[in-house]
Every structure is written in C-alpha cells, then in structure tokens.
Design an enzyme around this catalytic site. Structure first.
Site, PDB file in Angstrom:
ATOM      1  N   ARG A  64      12.506   0.369   3.098  1.00 36.19           N
ATOM      2  CA  ARG A  64      11.650   1.438   2.562  1.00 36.19           C
ATOM      3  C   ARG A  64      11.753   1.512   1.030  1.00 36.19           C
ATOM      4  O   ARG A  64      10.765   1.780   0.344  1.00 36.19           O
ATOM      5  CB  ARG A  64      12.031   2.774   3.189  1.00 36.19           C
ATOM      6  CG  ARG A  64      11.098   3.904   2.803  1.00 36.19           C
ATOM      7  CD  ARG A  64      11.158   5.014   3.842  1.00 36.19           C
ATOM      8  NE  ARG A  64      10.203   6.065   3.552  1.00 36.19           N
ATOM      9  CZ  ARG A  64      10.556   7.272   3.105  1.00 36.19           C
ATOM     10  NH1 ARG A  64      11.816   7.558   2.872  1.00 36.19           N
ATOM     11  NH2 ARG A  64       9.617   8.170   2.888  1.00 36.19           N
ATOM     12  N   HIS A  68       8.594   1.409  -1.476  1.00 38.33           N
ATOM     13  CA  HIS A  68       8.319   2.485  -2.447  1.00 38.33           C
ATOM     14  C   HIS A  68       8.456   2.004  -3.883  1.00 38.33           C
ATOM     15  O   HIS A  68       7.747   2.479  -4.765  1.00 38.33           O
ATOM     16  CB  HIS A  68       9.254   3.676  -2.197  1.00 38.33           C
ATOM     17  CG  HIS A  68       8.835   4.516  -1.034  1.00 38.33           C
ATOM     18  ND1 HIS A  68       9.162   5.844  -0.910  1.00 38.33           N
ATOM     19  CD2 HIS A  68       8.097   4.231   0.058  1.00 38.33           C
ATOM     20  CE1 HIS A  68       8.645   6.329   0.216  1.00 38.33           C
ATOM     21  NE2 HIS A  68       8.012   5.365   0.823  1.00 38.33           N
ATOM     22  N   ASN A  96       9.898  11.307  -2.011  1.00 41.98           N
ATOM     23  CA  ASN A  96      11.017  10.379  -2.044  1.00 41.98           C
ATOM     24  C   ASN A  96      12.368  11.018  -1.805  1.00 41.98           C
ATOM     25  O   ASN A  96      13.364  10.320  -1.807  1.00 41.98           O
ATOM     26  CB  ASN A  96      11.047   9.659  -3.405  1.00 41.98           C
ATOM     27  CG  ASN A  96      10.146   8.439  -3.392  1.00 41.98           C
ATOM     28  OD1 ASN A  96       9.692   8.020  -2.338  1.00 41.98           O
ATOM     29  ND2 ASN A  96       9.909   7.886  -4.559  1.00 41.98           N
ATOM     30  N   HIS A 196       8.080  -0.039  10.507  1.00 38.28           N
ATOM     31  CA  HIS A 196       8.558   1.163  11.206  1.00 38.28           C
ATOM     32  C   HIS A 196       9.179   0.827  12.570  1.00 38.28           C
ATOM     33  O   HIS A 196       9.416   1.714  13.373  1.00 38.28           O
ATOM     34  CB  HIS A 196       7.427   2.181  11.366  1.00 38.28           C
ATOM     35  CG  HIS A 196       7.049   2.865  10.077  1.00 38.28           C
ATOM     36  ND1 HIS A 196       5.979   3.713   9.964  1.00 38.28           N
ATOM     37  CD2 HIS A 196       7.606   2.820   8.837  1.00 38.28           C
ATOM     38  CE1 HIS A 196       5.883   4.159   8.716  1.00 38.28           C
ATOM     39  NE2 HIS A 196       6.854   3.626   8.015  1.00 38.28           N
TER      40      HIS A 196
HETATM   41  C1  HEM Z   1       0.635   4.162   5.900  1.00 34.41           C
HETATM   42  C2  HEM Z   1       1.684   3.883   5.200  1.00 34.41           C
HETATM   43  C3  HEM Z   1       3.014   4.536   5.428  1.00 34.41           C
HETATM   44  C4  HEM Z   1       3.311   5.836   5.721  1.00 34.41           C
HETATM   45  C5  HEM Z   1       2.362   7.003   5.857  1.00 34.41           C
HETATM   46  C6  HEM Z   1       4.744   5.898   5.876  1.00 34.41           C
HETATM   47  C7  HEM Z   1       5.443   7.056   6.166  1.00 34.41           C
HETATM   48  C8  HEM Z   1       6.783   7.112   6.405  1.00 34.41           C
HETATM   49  C9  HEM Z   1       7.504   8.329   6.713  1.00 34.41           C
HETATM   50  C10 HEM Z   1       6.912   9.712   6.771  1.00 34.41           C
HETATM   51  C11 HEM Z   1       8.803   7.984   6.936  1.00 34.41           C
HETATM   52  C12 HEM Z   1       9.942   8.912   7.272  1.00 34.41           C
HETATM   53  C13 HEM Z   1      10.629   9.318   5.999  1.00 34.41           C
HETATM   54  C14 HEM Z   1      11.698  10.352   6.233  1.00 34.41           C
HETATM   55  O1  HEM Z   1      11.427  11.355   6.885  1.00 34.41           O
HETATM   56  O2  HEM Z   1      12.812  10.155   5.752  1.00 34.41           O
HETATM   57  C15 HEM Z   1       8.902   6.545   6.768  1.00 34.41           C
HETATM   58  C16 HEM Z   1      10.055   5.829   6.922  1.00 34.41           C
HETATM   59  C17 HEM Z   1      10.140   4.460   6.761  1.00 34.41           C
HETATM   60  N1  HEM Z   1       9.149   3.637   6.278  1.00 34.41           N
HETATM   61 FE1  HEM Z   1       7.222   4.115   6.040  1.00 34.41          FE
HETATM   62  N2  HEM Z   1       5.280   4.649   5.698  1.00 34.41           N
HETATM   63  C18 HEM Z   1       4.267   3.788   5.416  1.00 34.41           C
HETATM   64  C19 HEM Z   1       4.372   2.450   5.154  1.00 34.41           C
HETATM   65  C20 HEM Z   1       5.554   1.721   5.171  1.00 34.41           C
HETATM   66  C21 HEM Z   1       5.685   0.328   4.799  1.00 34.41           C
HETATM   67  C22 HEM Z   1       4.554  -0.549   4.290  1.00 34.41           C
HETATM   68  C23 HEM Z   1       6.993  -0.013   4.967  1.00 34.41           C
HETATM   69  C24 HEM Z   1       7.675  -1.327   4.731  1.00 34.41           C
HETATM   70  C25 HEM Z   1       7.176  -2.496   4.981  1.00 34.41           C
HETATM   71  C26 HEM Z   1       7.669   1.171   5.456  1.00 34.41           C
HETATM   72  C27 HEM Z   1       8.990   1.220   5.814  1.00 34.41           C
HETATM   73  C28 HEM Z   1       9.643   2.348   6.250  1.00 34.41           C
HETATM   74  C29 HEM Z   1      10.997   2.346   6.773  1.00 34.41           C
HETATM   75  C30 HEM Z   1      11.872   1.109   6.974  1.00 34.41           C
HETATM   76  C31 HEM Z   1      11.315   3.666   7.076  1.00 34.41           C
HETATM   77  C32 HEM Z   1      12.647   4.206   7.628  1.00 34.41           C
HETATM   78  C33 HEM Z   1      13.554   4.570   6.469  1.00 34.41           C
HETATM   79  C34 HEM Z   1      14.953   4.960   6.880  1.00 34.41           C
HETATM   80  O3  HEM Z   1      15.268   5.030   8.058  1.00 34.41           O
HETATM   81  O4  HEM Z   1      15.779   5.175   5.957  1.00 34.41           O
HETATM   82  N3  HEM Z   1       6.773   2.198   5.547  1.00 34.41           N
HETATM   83  N4  HEM Z   1       7.668   6.045   6.435  1.00 34.41           N
END
Ligand code: HEM
Ligand SMILES: *[C@@H]1O[C@H](CO)[C@@H](O)[C@H](O)[C@H]1NC(C)=O
Ligand SMILES: *[C@@H]1O[C@H](CO)[C@@H](O)[C@H](O)[C@H]1NC(C)=O
Ligand SMILES: *[C@@H]1O[C@H](CO)[C@@H](O)[C@H](O)[C@H]1NC(C)=O
Ligand SMILES: *[C@@H]1O[C@H](CO)[C@@H](O)[C@H](O)[C@H]1NC(C)=O
Ligand SMILES: *[C@@H]1O[C@H](CO)[C@@H](O)[C@H](O)[C@H]1NC(C)=O
Ligand SMILES: CC(=O)N[C@H]1CO[C@H](CO)[C@@H](O)[C@@H]1O
Length: 333
Positions: A64, A68, A96, A196
């Site tokens: 993530r 970002h 963030n 995800h």
């Molecule tokens: C439509 C695009 C995206 C949206 C709306 C989105 C939204 C989110 C949200 C809301 C979370 C949870 C954050 C939290 O509550 O801490 C999350 C976590 C995460 N996102 Fe996305 N995301 C998007 C695209 C991506 C992309 C492109 C990647 C990487 C290739 C990614 C990788 C991750 C990962 C790995 C997590 C888990 C982080 C953790 O467990 O520490 N996301 N995302």
C-alpha cells in the site's frame, strides 16, 4: 540489459532562459545497482524476510505504501517524509493516517542495512519497490523483475494525497476516472486492485455497509450473508477505531486470486471492491482473473511495473536526491 523507458521531459527552465530546448529520456534499469551495490537484493531479501517472520501484515503495509507513494506526485518516497512545522506531509493526510507503521519500518530497516554495505547509493524510492516485491514473494505471489534509478523527492504535501488517492466510497465511474487520470486502463485498475488479496481495512471503511447503507436499506444488498456476519463480528457497534478486518476473508495472508473469487460470491469487504463485479466495464476482468491466477499475476506484474515508473526523477535536481534517512530530506548547505 533491460530498460524501461519512462518518459520524455521538456526542460522548461532552459526554455525560459532562452537556451536550446533540451529533452532527455529518463530510464530505469534492472542493472542500475549491479556495480555500486551488488549485495542490494540479497540484503533486502534478508531484512524483509526477518520482518515478515515477525508479522505477516507487513507485506500488505508495504504494498500500500508503494501505491500511495507512486500515485501521489510519483514514486519518490515522498510518502515516507515526516510532517514539519508549517507543512503537513502526505503520510499524515486523512486518507493516509492508516499507513502501516510496520510497513514503513520494513523500508527503514532495509535502508539501514543497505547503508551499511553501500552508503549513500540506494534511494528510498527504489527500496520501496524492492521491499514490496520481496514481501509479495514471501506472501506467495509472483517474483518479478525490477527496474531502478529513481531519486527521492524533497516535498510532501498532505493536500496532494487528498487530491489523488481513491476512496472506498467513490463510485466505480469516479474510480475509473481516477485511474484514467493517471493513464491506467480499466483492466490495469482491476489487476492492481487484486492487491487487496492481502491486508486489512479499518471498520470505518466498510461498517456503514452493515449498519447504515442508505436511507432505505440498512444492509448493502450486494453483501452476502456470510460477509455480513463476519463484518458484524469484527465491527460491533461502537468498536474501537483501531479495529480492522481482512480485505480477503477466504485467504487473507495469501497473495492469490481468491480476492476475485470472493467478489463473484458477493463476499467483497470494501464497497469499491465489490463494485468491480457489479459494473459492466470491470466485471469481465474480475471473471477472467478469478478463473486464471497466472493471467492475473501477469497483468498485476505489468501494471506494478508501470506504476513504478510514475513521474520518476532520474536526473539530479532541486527536488531530487538520495535521501540519507527516508523520513527526512537531506540537509542542504
Ligand atoms: C480503487 C482504488 C483503491 C481504493 C478505493 C483503495 C482503498 C483502500 C482502503 C479503504 C484500504 C483500507 C485502509 C485502512 O483502513 O487502513 C486499503 C488497503 C489496502 N490497499 Fe487499497 N485501495 C485502492 C487501490 C489499491 C491498489 C492499486 C493497491 C496496490 C496495488 C492497494 C493496496 C492496498 C493494500 C495492500 C491494503 C492493505 C494495507 C494494510 O493492511 O496495511 N490498494 N485500500
Ligand atoms: C524466517 O522463517 C523461516 C521459516 O521459519 C526460516 O527458515 C528463516 O531462516 C527465517 N528467516 C529470517 C531472516 O528470520
Ligand atoms: C481527474 O483529473 C481532473 C483534471 O485534473 C480533475 O478535475 C478530476 O477531479 C480528476 N478526477 C478524479 C476522479 O480524480
Ligand atoms: C448514516 O448515514 C447518513 C448519510 O450517509 C448519515 O447522515 C448518518 O449520520 C449516518 N448515521 C449513523 C448512525 O452513522
Ligand atoms: C460469501 O462469500 C464468501 C467469499 O468471500 C464465500 O466463502 C461464502 O460462501 C459466501 N456466502 C454466501 C452465503 O454466499
Ligand atoms: C491462463 O493464463 C495464462 C497466461 O495468459 C495462459 O497461458 C493460460 O493458457 C491460461 N489458462 C487457461 C486455463 O485458460
Ligand atoms: C478519513 C479517515 O478515515 N480518517 C481517520 C484516519 O485515522 C484516524 C486515526 O486512526 C481516525 O481518527 C480518522 O477518523
């Protein structure tokens, strides 16, 4: 030697000074550190493994961070900079606040180990790409080639993160537009969202789907009963704001295409994830990736490589350097 051609820049400053218009191609190279830091890859593999053994959640954290960082003013490690008096950094933007401390530490540990063997040579921006890749491998995902030569930026502004990052409650049309704005196709967007397949989301990102979906229905009709039960268990009313749930409830720690199969069963956790299966332009790709993990890996790797070239700086300049400490810009004389 393999090269990834990144972009062509017109040097506007030279034009303004009346000098010849100069263009240079910036390219990232797979052999960039072969001579200057031959032990880079093995060193970072070791520090990443060590972190992962302590806690698997670090893999999602760094993936993530990579997203970002690159999505907001390019892959320049601006996400790792600390806020200073008078400047709120990207990391501290509302979107963030949930950036994983463990993930940041994985990059910091890699930097410390690399500075021991080849001081001042490897940028934090390149380390983010490398640590993310090592952790994806440890989580069972694809091993892919990397390209290096990014320099670290010297600016980081919270408002940029707010402007560029997508949100889980955006409509699919908004999300498609957000990715199109950064020159990513719908197919690339769906492939990247497969990220995800590991990691967590805070209850605040999805509990409205079970308690307060709309003025007419309490529970999101696009959420199956198992998913609703799981969410109720993880996020009881009044839950501590720090509590998180899995993004992929079937194989939360495995870097696999179960994420897409979940969506086919209406088992997605974020509304933005589930919408990929409901929107006619994204659904075909969900079905493709759910049926063929190899195909998803192929597309994911290609899109990750592309993301790794976003607005990279390879020529030294006023906003480019190899940071000594990933959390701070270098002091200037
Ligand atoms: C439509 C695009 C995206 C949206 C709306 C989105 C939204 C989110 C949200 C809301 C979370 C949870 C954050 C939290 O509550 O801490 C999350 C976590 C995460 N996102 Fe996305 N995301 C998007 C695209 C991506 C992309 C492109 C990647 C990487 C290739 C990614 C990788 C991750 C990962 C790995 C997590 C888990 C982080 C953790 O467990 O520490 N996301 N995302
Ligand atoms: C991580 O754990 C694996 C399996 O338990 C072990 O073989 C390996 O040596 C550990 N690596 C590090 C760097 O701690
Ligand atoms: C896309 O870019 C345009 C122009 O920069 C901007 O106005 C719009 O808000 C962006 N849309 C999204 C969804 O990011
Ligand atoms: C439910 O959602 C509405 C509209 O999104 C909001 O105004 C209201 O405060 C929410 N209620 C609760 C209890 O969260
Ligand atoms: C809901 O989706 C999950 C996949 O995420 C699946 O395991 C489960 O069987 C589904 N439940 C129902 C009732 O369809
Ligand atoms: C899955 O995708 C790979 C890579 O594109 C392809 O070579 C393979 O034939 C596909 N497998 C099936 C069963 O369609
Ligand atoms: C917009 C948003 O989700 N903000 C949250 C960020 O994280 C902090 C602390 O975890 C919450 O208090 C905010 O509500």
């Amino acid at each position: 030697m393999v090269k990834a051609v990144v972009a062509w820049f017109a040097v506007a400053a030279l034009l303004l000074q009346g000098t010849l218009a100069t263009q240079f191609s910036t390219e990232l190279r797979s052999d960039y550190y072969d001579l200057s830091c031959p032990e880079l890859q093995s060193t970072v593999a070791r520090t990443s493994w060590y972190k992962y053994n302590n806690s698997r959640v670090v893999a999602a954290g760094v993936l993530r961070i990579f997203f970002h960082d690159c999505w907001v003013t390019g892959c320049d490690a601006s996400l790792m900079l600390m806020s200073t008096p008078g400047n709120e950094a990207e990391k501290d933007a509302q979107e963030n606040l949930s950036i994983s401390g463990d993930g940041l530490d994985a990059v910091t540990q890699a930097k410390l180990a690399v500075e021991e063997i080849c001081p001042g040579v490897v940028s934090c921006a390149d380390l983010i790409t490398l640590v993310a890749r090592e952790l994806i491998i440890l989580a069972g995902g694809p091993r892919y080639q990397l390209f290096y030569g990014r320099l670290d930026g010297r600016t980081s502004r919270a408002e940029d993160a707010v402007a560029f990052l997508p949100r889980a409650r955006d409509s699919m049309d908004q999300l498609i537009q957000n990715f199109a704005n950064q020159s990513f196709s719908i197919r690339e967007m769906v492939a990247l969202l497969g990220g995800h397949t590991i990691g967590f989301a805070h209850c605040s990102e999805f509990d409205y789907r079970i308690y307060n979906y709309s003025s007419t229905v309490k529970v999101d009709p696009l959420m199956n009963s198992t998913a609703v039960e799981t969410a109720l268990g993880v996020c009881p009313i009044g839950v501590d704001v720090r509590i998180v749930g899995n993004l992929d409830n079937t194989t939360p720690e495995d870097f696999d295409n179960a994420y897409f199969q979940n969506l086919q069963q209406r088992g997605g956790v974020l509304e933005s994830d589930q919408m990929l299966y409901e929107h006619p332009l994204t659904k075909p790709f969900v079905n493709m990736y759910a049926a063929n993990n190899t195909l998803w890996y192929q597309d994911f790797v290609a899109a990750m490589e592309k993301m790794g070239t976003m607005n990279v700086r390879t020529a030294p300049g006023p906003d480019a350097e190899i940071r000594q400490d990933c959390a701070f810009i270098n002091p200037r004389p």
